[in-house]
Design an enzyme around this catalytic site. Structure first.
Site, short mmCIF file in Angstrom:
data_model
loop_
_atom_site.label_atom_id
_atom_site.label_comp_id
_atom_site.label_asym_id
_atom_site.label_seq_id
_atom_site.Cartn_x
_atom_site.Cartn_y
_atom_site.Cartn_z
N ARG A 1 0.84 -1.20 0.00
CA ARG A 1 0.00 0.00 0.00
C ARG A 1 0.87 1.25 0.00
O ARG A 1 1.80 1.37 0.79
CB ARG A 1 -0.89 0.00 1.25
N ARG B 225 -5.51 1.33 -4.88
CA ARG B 225 -4.63 0.81 -3.84
C ARG B 225 -4.74 -0.70 -3.77
O ARG B 225 -5.73 -1.28 -4.17
CB ARG B 225 -4.95 1.43 -2.50
N ASP C 109 -6.93 -1.60 1.66
CA ASP C 109 -7.33 -0.51 2.55
C ASP C 109 -8.14 -1.12 3.67
O ASP C 109 -9.20 -1.70 3.42
CB ASP C 109 -8.16 0.52 1.77
N ASP D 254 -10.11 -0.32 7.12
CA ASP D 254 -10.67 0.74 7.95
C ASP D 254 -11.25 0.15 9.23
O ASP D 254 -11.88 -0.91 9.20
CB ASP D 254 -11.80 1.47 7.21
#
Length: 147
Positions: free
Chosen positions: A71, A80, A83, A85
């Protein structure tokens, strides 16, 4: 970017190895990009983990995993490899320079809400508002379950 399902599966294994055991996981969802729309669609899932890690330690683990998958943060909302979160954390609220829980934009993103509600249909914000109540506000976003 790249082998999307393999990256997600590898990230889940790395979460487990780092002390965040996956308890539940959603189906895969392919979604149109948000923010920067001139890029390929994304593949998303939501997972629930059990962990003794505190929120900032869990964030550090997630960032290490993203880095291990190549990343790079060149362009906001750009393509990307991975990711991760943090959306919610045990009914807690966190507001620091590097971490905000609940995730501040999740209520605006169908690609977050649909997989999350698949595994936690009664999920709510720490103030008690059900996440399901935000779905109507994101009705036009392109999200489809792909397995």
């Amino acid at each position: 970017m790249g082998h999307r399902r393999a990256a997600i599966e590898g990230a889940l294994a790395a979460l487990h190895a780092g002390g965040a055991k996956v308890i539940r996981r959603s189906s895969f969802y392919e979604t149109a990009p948000v923010g920067k729309t001139d890029q390929p669609s994304f593949l998303n899932i939501a997972v629930e983990v059990a962990t003794d890690l505190e929120p900032h330690d869990l964030l550090a683990l997630c960032l290490r995993i993203e880095d291990s998958f190549g990343r790079t943060r060149i362009e906001r909302w750009g393509p990307r490899t991975l990711d991760i979160d943090l959306l919610l954390y045990d009914g807690r609220t966190v507001a620091t320079l590097d971490l905000t829980i609940p995730h501040p934009r999740m209520m605006e993103r169908r690609f977050v809400l649909e997989p999350l509600l698949e595994i936690a249909p009664d999920a709510a914000l720490p103030d008690g508002r059900p996440l399901r109540s935000f779905l109507d506000g994101v009705a036009g976003q392109d999200v489809r379950r792909v397995g």
